[in-house]
Design an enzyme around this catalytic site. Structure first.
Site, PDB file in Angstrom:
ATOM      1  N   LYS A 132       0.876  -1.323   0.092  1.00 22.22           N
ATOM      2  CA  LYS A 132       0.094   0.078   0.175  1.00 22.22           C
ATOM      3  C   LYS A 132       0.886   1.096   0.069  1.00 22.22           C
ATOM      4  O   LYS A 132       1.938   1.224   0.193  1.00 22.22           O
ATOM      5  CB  LYS A 132      -1.071   0.032   1.258  1.00 22.22           C
ATOM      6  N   HIS A 143      -1.778  -5.579   1.533  1.00 27.89           N
ATOM      7  CA  HIS A 143      -3.027  -6.422   1.361  1.00 27.89           C
ATOM      8  C   HIS A 143      -2.383  -7.733   0.565  1.00 27.89           C
ATOM      9  O   HIS A 143      -1.636  -7.857   0.055  1.00 27.89           O
ATOM     10  CB  HIS A 143      -3.951  -5.616   0.487  1.00 27.89           C
ATOM     11  N   ASN A 189      -1.651  -0.277   7.375  1.00 25.76           N
ATOM     12  CA  ASN A 189      -1.287  -1.512   7.678  1.00 25.76           C
ATOM     13  C   ASN A 189      -0.371  -2.288   6.545  1.00 25.76           C
ATOM     14  O   ASN A 189      -0.163  -3.404   6.365  1.00 25.76           O
ATOM     15  CB  ASN A 189      -2.425  -2.661   8.131  1.00 25.76           C
ATOM     16  N   GLU A 247      -9.216 -10.938  -7.529  1.00 26.30           N
ATOM     17  CA  GLU A 247      -8.359  -9.528  -7.478  1.00 26.30           C
ATOM     18  C   GLU A 247      -6.998  -9.648  -8.700  1.00 26.30           C
ATOM     19  O   GLU A 247      -6.689  -8.814  -9.017  1.00 26.30           O
ATOM     20  CB  GLU A 247      -7.602  -9.729  -5.987  1.00 26.30           C
ATOM     21  N   TYR A 296     -12.000  -2.807  -3.127  1.00 29.10           N
ATOM     22  CA  TYR A 296     -12.599  -2.959  -1.638  1.00 29.10           C
ATOM     23  C   TYR A 296     -14.006  -2.908  -1.574  1.00 29.10           C
ATOM     24  O   TYR A 296     -14.804  -2.534  -0.720  1.00 29.10           O
ATOM     25  CB  TYR A 296     -12.279  -1.772  -0.824  1.00 29.10           C
TER      26      TYR A 296
END
Ligand code: CMP
Length: 143
Positions: A9, A115, A112, A126, A49
């Protein structure tokens, strides 16, 4: 062979952790078959998402994922989906075990670092969302 989608990310890219994160999956023995540094459109972020669209954190999550480049990857190997989740650690970095990526480098759930697909069906969806077939290299490690 099993495949998973991983995305470093914007915070992972900005903190210069691309190499360190890739190193962990290479060292484990998984095979990198797709890799690109890219800015994420709002449309792609919202599709990725979609499952969280009714959550209160959704607008902030979309803003964050589109705030700077991400590193999109496809990794291949036996059991790679579950193993990558273990290497990544719990969603909340403060609950992630030391030795995991989030346990070693993260503090807040909204930052975080990475992913990883959570199941075979989501991995397939995905990978198709982020990569064209011709962007994936087919190769087998010789060792
Ligand atoms: P990820 O594994 O990409 O899947 C969903 C993401 O939503 C998660 O990592 C976090 O980045 C984000 N997320 C989950 N819970 C929260 C929260 N309470 N606040 C902000 N972001 C969250």
């Amino acid at each position: 062979m099993e495949r998973t989608f991983l995305m470093i990310k914007p915070d992972g890219v900005q903190r210069n952790l691309i190499g360190e994160i890739i190193r962990r999956f290479e060292a484990k023995g998984f095979t990198l078959i797709g890799l690109k540094l890219m800015n994420v459109s709002k449309e792609l972020a919202e599709k990725h998402y979609e499952v969280h669209k009714d959550r209160p954190f959704f607008p902030g999550l979309i803003e964050y994922i589109t705030s700077g480049p991400v590193t999109a990857m496809v990794w291949e190997g036996n059991g790679v989906i579950a193993s990558a989740r273990k290497i990544i650690g719990a969603t909340k970095p403060l609950e992630a075990e030391p030795g995991t990526i989030r346990g070693d480098y993260g503090v807040t759930v909204g930052r975080n670092l990475i992913h990883g697909s959570d199941a075979p069906e989501t991995a397939q969806t995905e990978i198709a969302l982020w990569f064209k077939d011709e962007e994936l290299a087919s190769w087998q490690p010789s060792l």
